[in-house]
Design an enzyme around this catalytic site. Structure first.
Site, mmCIF file in Angstrom:
data_model
loop_
_atom_site.group_PDB
_atom_site.id
_atom_site.type_symbol
_atom_site.label_atom_id
_atom_site.label_comp_id
_atom_site.label_asym_id
_atom_site.label_seq_id
_atom_site.Cartn_x
_atom_site.Cartn_y
_atom_site.Cartn_z
ATOM 1 N N ARG A 1 -6.954 -6.734 -10.906
ATOM 2 C CA ARG A 1 -7.874 -7.716 -11.357
ATOM 3 C C ARG A 1 -9.151 -7.581 -11.457
ATOM 4 O O ARG A 1 -9.643 -6.343 -11.245
ATOM 5 C CB ARG A 1 -7.595 -8.794 -10.144
ATOM 6 C CG ARG A 1 -8.226 -8.242 -8.791
ATOM 7 C CD ARG A 1 -8.555 -9.229 -7.827
ATOM 8 N NE ARG A 1 -8.916 -8.459 -6.400
ATOM 9 C CZ ARG A 1 -9.969 -7.968 -6.366
ATOM 10 N NH1 ARG A 1 -10.867 -7.909 -7.059
ATOM 11 N NH2 ARG A 1 -10.048 -7.519 -5.008
ATOM 12 N N TYR B 1 -8.506 10.075 9.078
ATOM 13 C CA TYR B 1 -9.397 9.399 9.003
ATOM 14 C C TYR B 1 -10.707 10.110 8.477
ATOM 15 O O TYR B 1 -10.864 11.097 9.185
ATOM 16 C CB TYR B 1 -9.726 8.803 10.500
ATOM 17 C CG TYR B 1 -11.085 7.920 10.474
ATOM 18 C CD1 TYR B 1 -11.029 6.652 10.027
ATOM 19 C CD2 TYR B 1 -12.261 8.256 10.978
ATOM 20 C CE1 TYR B 1 -12.150 5.729 9.773
ATOM 21 C CE2 TYR B 1 -13.251 7.440 11.156
ATOM 22 C CZ TYR B 1 -13.339 6.144 10.724
ATOM 23 O OH TYR B 1 -14.475 5.156 10.790
ATOM 24 N N LEU B 2 -11.711 9.700 7.544
ATOM 25 C CA LEU B 2 -12.490 10.424 6.703
ATOM 26 C C LEU B 2 -13.721 10.069 7.458
ATOM 27 O O LEU B 2 -14.016 8.808 7.849
ATOM 28 C CB LEU B 2 -12.329 10.136 5.357
ATOM 29 C CG LEU B 2 -11.236 10.712 4.584
ATOM 30 C CD1 LEU B 2 -11.461 10.113 3.235
ATOM 31 C CD2 LEU B 2 -11.008 12.154 4.696
ATOM 32 N N LYS C 1 0.805 -1.251 -0.146
ATOM 33 C CA LYS C 1 -0.034 0.157 0.007
ATOM 34 C C LYS C 1 0.716 1.288 0.090
ATOM 35 O O LYS C 1 0.469 2.373 -0.523
ATOM 36 C CB LYS C 1 -0.988 0.124 1.120
ATOM 37 C CG LYS C 1 -1.814 -1.246 1.215
ATOM 38 C CD LYS C 1 -3.170 -0.994 1.770
ATOM 39 C CE LYS C 1 -4.045 -2.215 1.584
ATOM 40 N NZ LYS C 1 -5.424 -1.846 2.107
ATOM 41 N N GLU D 1 -6.522 2.434 -2.626
ATOM 42 C CA GLU D 1 -5.787 1.146 -3.238
ATOM 43 C C GLU D 1 -6.074 0.976 -4.322
ATOM 44 O O GLU D 1 -7.182 1.412 -5.058
ATOM 45 C CB GLU D 1 -5.865 -0.151 -2.354
ATOM 46 C CG GLU D 1 -7.559 -0.802 -2.329
ATOM 47 C CD GLU D 1 -7.242 -1.910 -1.642
ATOM 48 O OE1 GLU D 1 -6.078 -2.848 -1.504
ATOM 49 O OE2 GLU D 1 -8.298 -2.385 -1.204
HETATM 50 P P1 ADP Z 1 -8.451 -3.522 2.609
HETATM 51 O O1 ADP Z 1 -7.268 -3.505 1.638
HETATM 52 O O2 ADP Z 1 -8.018 -4.094 4.138
HETATM 53 O O3 ADP Z 1 -9.806 -3.594 2.180
HETATM 54 P P2 ADP Z 1 -8.527 -0.411 2.016
HETATM 55 O O4 ADP Z 1 -7.543 0.454 2.352
HETATM 56 O O5 ADP Z 1 -9.302 -0.804 1.015
HETATM 57 O O6 ADP Z 1 -8.116 -1.644 3.125
HETATM 58 O O7 ADP Z 1 -9.785 -0.057 3.365
HETATM 59 C C1 ADP Z 1 -10.970 -0.723 3.511
HETATM 60 C C2 ADP Z 1 -12.043 0.283 4.283
HETATM 61 O O8 ADP Z 1 -11.413 0.701 5.232
HETATM 62 C C3 ADP Z 1 -12.518 1.276 3.125
HETATM 63 O O9 ADP Z 1 -13.457 0.873 2.266
HETATM 64 C C4 ADP Z 1 -13.014 2.327 4.132
HETATM 65 O O10 ADP Z 1 -14.284 1.627 4.441
HETATM 66 C C5 ADP Z 1 -12.075 2.256 5.268
HETATM 67 N N1 ADP Z 1 -10.969 3.279 5.494
HETATM 68 C C6 ADP Z 1 -9.933 2.968 4.950
HETATM 69 N N2 ADP Z 1 -9.193 3.965 4.929
HETATM 70 C C7 ADP Z 1 -9.849 5.031 5.586
HETATM 71 C C8 ADP Z 1 -9.744 6.382 5.929
HETATM 72 N N3 ADP Z 1 -8.430 7.111 5.512
HETATM 73 N N4 ADP Z 1 -10.731 7.105 6.497
HETATM 74 C C9 ADP Z 1 -11.922 6.398 6.648
HETATM 75 N N5 ADP Z 1 -12.190 5.024 6.551
HETATM 76 C C10 ADP Z 1 -11.325 4.539 5.907
#
Ligand code: ADP
Length: 447
Positions: free
Chosen positions: A291, A202-203, A116, A287
């Protein structure tokens, strides 16, 4: 063009790929564990090879078994589907070394996007907007505190090697940060064997918006709009739609171009998804998935393209069959994921399916490997089908979804269908008014 493709997967996605092969006049090879001898993908493929015992680690994840199956059957390429080996760079490296085609991007692209931090660095460099956060990994509590004070609380600590929502911890203030930082590192070490973490702002109420991109590997790429996948339970998507109810044409064209230009610049091959959180009109990259996604059919519905066919074309060296100007969005599509799970706890519910009746009619697509008399094995994930509907607009798609869900019969196991019946009564869902927290909150309050 490839003559024979081996599908290193099972379930509905294996059928999806076999269907594309058949339409293209390409022979298909199914692989299966001993638990899947009676599975539909084995019945539907032209040939099949048993690759090991039930646990995926010894079958669907076994690189030597899959490469041997390719050599025995003379398959010249592998389609990985999603999950299993689809984002495993060393698997793709082995195929490259054995001169077996891989229907997906290069090992190098998978490697960069699979970490990441390197993914975020790369996207930032390519002009894709990212969540404010640390530059790379954060090694000490002191550094974590300094970075968090800079970006402002609340913050989220995330595993560099993360996936499936594991190793993520939110901290509201400096005091909570210390515990969150240590827990995230310990969890990440246990889950991924790597304790590197990074920090992001954190959003509070974002939507999950992802952009479908497609590249020819030679510097050309297009986007196929967005999907809104905000309705999630434990970071697992359950309901996806395209176009996103909060995204207008101008916004789509703008972020779509940013994404298409980014993947064109790195000569990306095939289908990819760039995932964002979207809040107050701003996109923040989280991310990239290198795929085909589970939810790709909603995009196929509104653009009228076959993404698997395109993947096979570009992997074999042919050009994409469309350009950006050919991709015109039409109507609205929704997918719901039907899992063999017992509500309200979503506990897995494998077992024998006595009766299966798939819905049909205008604008309805059911991708499922079920049949009457099939026994769902307990070893794999609980997705047993995807119901996808397409209408001229969102209200028509919603009405069609309700109608199609009522036609579906899966007798013998519990499924998540009642969840969707209930969701379709909710004013927020009918209005498209939801963030990534909506479903969890609603489940806790009413379900
Ligand atoms: P993973 O690869 O474990 O799925 P992601 O980075 O895709 O991790 O994040 C998964 C979920 O976590 C997002 O869809 C969102 O719901 C939450 N999330 C990730 N980053 C943030 C952030 N910076 N602020 C708020 N929620 C987040």
């Amino acid at each position: 063009m490839f003559e024979k493709i081996l599908i290193a997967n099972r379930g509905e996605i294996a059928l999806r790929v076999i269907r594309a092969c058949r339409e293209m006049g390409i022979k298909s090879v199914a692989v299966h564990s001993t638990a899947d001898s009676d599975a539909m993908h084995v019945r539907m493929a032209d040939e099949s090879v048993c690759i090991g015992p039930p646990p995926s680690s010894e079958s669907y994840l076994s690189v030597p078994a899959i490469v041997s199956a390719c050599e025995i059957t003379g398959a010249d390429a592998i389609h990985p589907g999603y999950g299993f080996l689809s984002e495993n760079a060393s698997f793709v490296q082995v195929l490259e070394d054995h001169d077996i085609g891989f229907i997906g991007p290069t090992a190098e692209h998978i490697r960069v996007m699979g970490d990441k931090i390197t993914a975020k660095d790369t996207m930032k460099r390519l002009g894709v907007p990212c969540v404010p956060g640390s530059d790379g990994g954060v090694a000490t509590v002191e550094e974590a505190k300094r970075v968090s004070a800079e970006i402002g609380y609340p913050v989220i600590i995330k595993a560099t090697a993360g996936g499936g929502g594991r190793g993520m911890k939110v901290a509201r203030d400096a005091e909570a940060l210390e515990v969150a930082f240590r827990t995230a590192r310990a969890e990440s070490k246990a889950a991924f064997g790597n304790d590197e973490v990074y920090i992001e702002k954190y959003l509070q109420r974002p939507r999950h918006i992802e952009i479908q991109v497609f590249g020819d590997g030679k510097g050309r790429a297009v986007h196929l709009g967005e999907r809104d996948c905000s309705l999630q339970r434990r970071h697992q998507k359950v309901f996806e739609e395209a176009p996103g109810p909060a995204i207008d044409a101008e916004t789509r064209a703008r972020i779509g171009k940013v994404c298409a230009d980014a993947v064109a610049a790195i000569n990306y091959t095939g289908a990819g998804t760039i995932e964002f959180l979207y809040e107050d009109g701003e996109f923040y990259f989280i991310e990239m998935n290198t795929r085909l996604q589970v939810e790709h059919p909603v995009t196929e519905a509104i653009f009228g393209v076959d993404l698997v066919r395109e993947q096979i074309r570009v992997a074999s060296g042919l050009p994409m069959s469309f350009e950006q100007k050919d991709l015109v969005l039409n109507g609205h599509a929704i997918e719901v994921r039907i899992n063999a799970e017992k509500l309200p706890n979503f506990s897995p519910c494998p077992g024998r399916v006595n009766v299966f009746h798939a819905p049909g009619g205008l604008g309805v697509r059911m991708d499922s490997a079920l049949y009457a008399g099939y026994t769902i094995p307990p070893y794999y994930d609980s997705l047993i089908g995807k119901l996808i509907v397409h209408g001229r607009d969102r209200p028509e798609a919603l009405a069609r979804l309700k109608r199609a869900l009522a036609e579906l019969i899966v007798d013998g196991v519990d499924t998540t269908v009642p969840l969707f019946h209930a969701l379709l009564e909710e004013p927020d869902i009918l209005k498209g008014n939801y963030s990534i927290h909506w479903l969890e909150r609603w489940l806790a309050e009413t379900f």
